[in-house]
Design a protein around this motif. Sequence first.
Motif, PDB file in Angstrom:
ATOM      1  N   GLY A 269      -5.901 -12.531  -1.581  1.00  0.00           N
ATOM      2  CA  GLY A 269      -4.979 -13.593  -1.939  1.00  0.00           C
ATOM      3  C   GLY A 269      -4.396 -13.495  -3.334  1.00  0.00           C
ATOM      4  O   GLY A 269      -3.958 -14.507  -3.892  1.00  0.00           O
ATOM      5  N   ALA A 270      -4.360 -12.287  -3.900  1.00  0.00           N
ATOM      6  CA  ALA A 270      -3.796 -12.094  -5.245  1.00  0.00           C
ATOM      7  C   ALA A 270      -2.288 -11.857  -5.131  1.00  0.00           C
ATOM      8  O   ALA A 270      -1.849 -10.885  -4.520  1.00  0.00           O
ATOM      9  N   ARG A 271      -1.495 -12.724  -5.745  1.00  0.00           N
ATOM     10  CA  ARG A 271      -0.050 -12.689  -5.553  1.00  0.00           C
ATOM     11  C   ARG A 271       0.617 -11.532  -6.300  1.00  0.00           C
ATOM     12  O   ARG A 271       1.444 -10.810  -5.749  1.00  0.00           O
ATOM     13  N   ILE A 278       4.196  -4.333  -2.371  1.00  0.00           N
ATOM     14  CA  ILE A 278       5.383  -4.371  -1.502  1.00  0.00           C
ATOM     15  C   ILE A 278       6.547  -3.663  -2.176  1.00  0.00           C
ATOM     16  O   ILE A 278       7.320  -2.952  -1.528  1.00  0.00           O
ATOM     17  N   SER A 279       6.675  -3.835  -3.495  1.00  0.00           N
ATOM     18  CA  SER A 279       7.726  -3.142  -4.229  1.00  0.00           C
ATOM     19  C   SER A 279       7.559  -1.630  -4.129  1.00  0.00           C
ATOM     20  O   SER A 279       8.537  -0.888  -3.980  1.00  0.00           O
ATOM     21  N   LEU A 313       6.523 -15.715  -1.213  1.00  0.00           N
ATOM     22  CA  LEU A 313       7.380 -14.636  -1.696  1.00  0.00           C
ATOM     23  C   LEU A 313       8.810 -14.809  -1.201  1.00  0.00           C
ATOM     24  O   LEU A 313       9.055 -15.311  -0.106  1.00  0.00           O
ATOM     25  N   ASP A 314       9.756 -14.357  -2.025  1.00  0.00           N
ATOM     26  CA  ASP A 314      11.172 -14.434  -1.686  1.00  0.00           C
ATOM     27  C   ASP A 314      11.545 -13.206  -0.859  1.00  0.00           C
ATOM     28  O   ASP A 314      12.106 -12.227  -1.360  1.00  0.00           O
ATOM     29  N   SER A 316      13.341 -11.626   2.780  1.00  0.00           N
ATOM     30  CA  SER A 316      14.271 -11.928   3.864  1.00  0.00           C
ATOM     31  C   SER A 316      13.472 -12.138   5.141  1.00  0.00           C
ATOM     32  O   SER A 316      12.316 -11.699   5.265  1.00  0.00           O
ATOM     33  N   GLU A 317      14.056 -12.801   6.102  1.00  0.00           N
ATOM     34  CA  GLU A 317      13.369 -13.032   7.371  1.00  0.00           C
ATOM     35  C   GLU A 317      13.031 -11.710   8.045  1.00  0.00           C
ATOM     36  O   GLU A 317      11.960 -11.556   8.643  1.00  0.00           O
ATOM     37  N   GLU A 318      13.928 -10.748   7.936  1.00  0.00           N
ATOM     38  CA  GLU A 318      13.679  -9.435   8.537  1.00  0.00           C
ATOM     39  C   GLU A 318      12.473  -8.763   7.903  1.00  0.00           C
ATOM     40  O   GLU A 318      11.601  -8.225   8.595  1.00  0.00           O
ATOM     41  N   ASP A 319      12.400  -8.775   6.567  1.00  0.00           N
ATOM     42  CA  ASP A 319      11.278  -8.135   5.885  1.00  0.00           C
ATOM     43  C   ASP A 319       9.974  -8.876   6.140  1.00  0.00           C
ATOM     44  O   ASP A 319       8.906  -8.256   6.288  1.00  0.00           O
TER      45      ASP A 319
END
Length: 335
Positions: A269-271, A278-279, A313-314, A316-319
């Motif tokens: 759960g570490a943001r 992900i980046s 997290l910001d 997209s719906e696709e991602d």
Amino acid sequence: MRYIDAFNHFFPERFFAGVVETPAGQKDMGKRVRGIPALFDLDERLRIVDSFPDYSQILSLSMPAIDRLWGPEDSPEWARIGNDELAELVARHPQQFPGYAASLPMNAPEAALREAERVLRNGANAIQLHTNVDGAPLDEERFWPIFEVIAKSGRPILLHPIRTREMADYRNETKSKYEINSVIGWPFETGAALARLVFSGIIDTYPDLKVVSHHLGGIIPYFEGRVGHSWDQLGSRTSDEDYASILKRLKKRPLDYFKEFYGDTALAGARGPTICGISFFTPDRVLFASDCPFDPEKGTGYIKATIAVLESLDLSEEDRNKICHGNARRLFGLD
């Protein structure tokens, strides 16, 4: 949102009974697992899974690794028992458990090769390997045929770190202290194993091999700059081996290989580290995972925390769909 949990752990009944009878199962990690009912109690595990809407798990065996529990004369039989029990759970509870990752008796490589062929032929959705085999690196020549079989199957490797207390923190000591070997040793161990797959030539030899690195790639995404620029200069620090020739042999820049691995979101759960991973891998190569049931709540905590991070997290719906279930469906053949 649908969530397919790509990396979590469970001990089926007969396999668990065998684990607790081994010396390794009676100390250290064995001490811990007996205190987590959801790791071996099917009713408790089903209760946890069913408490989350539209949530399911790809099951894999827990630690200790098979090659740490049994010698090469016994490990093939126990691998078969564990894999068959997981397959049976998947058949009985397809809504909660749509797939499983089989484990191999890696300390008996020929038997491991046969077991990989058997489980993949019979529908295993992945193969779980550990970052070393009772201390031996995965890129030893005896393991290469196993990678070939997995690559040809199209199914992924779930790469789980393992670093025992015997792997000391300092050269003048015989054991790791303060559980450093697992808490911060495992992320290093993940990075080391990925590097051995790259520089040994395994990835170039089997370019279809898909590797999902547990805990979102370990240390690799955080040290992207160092991984990139330092290994661009491979050999500049070493005079007794010709490492520079490896760069000429590789088909790509070293960093590019690491970016083509996959990672999962099992980060307790570490943001911040989730954003970093992900980046690094991009949403195309990240899978939702919780590491259930090793949270302080013994089953639900990491699931809730990881979902909360992803929802914050910001994306997209696709991602978001790719990370939460789409990539898992594709890699595990769930479509």
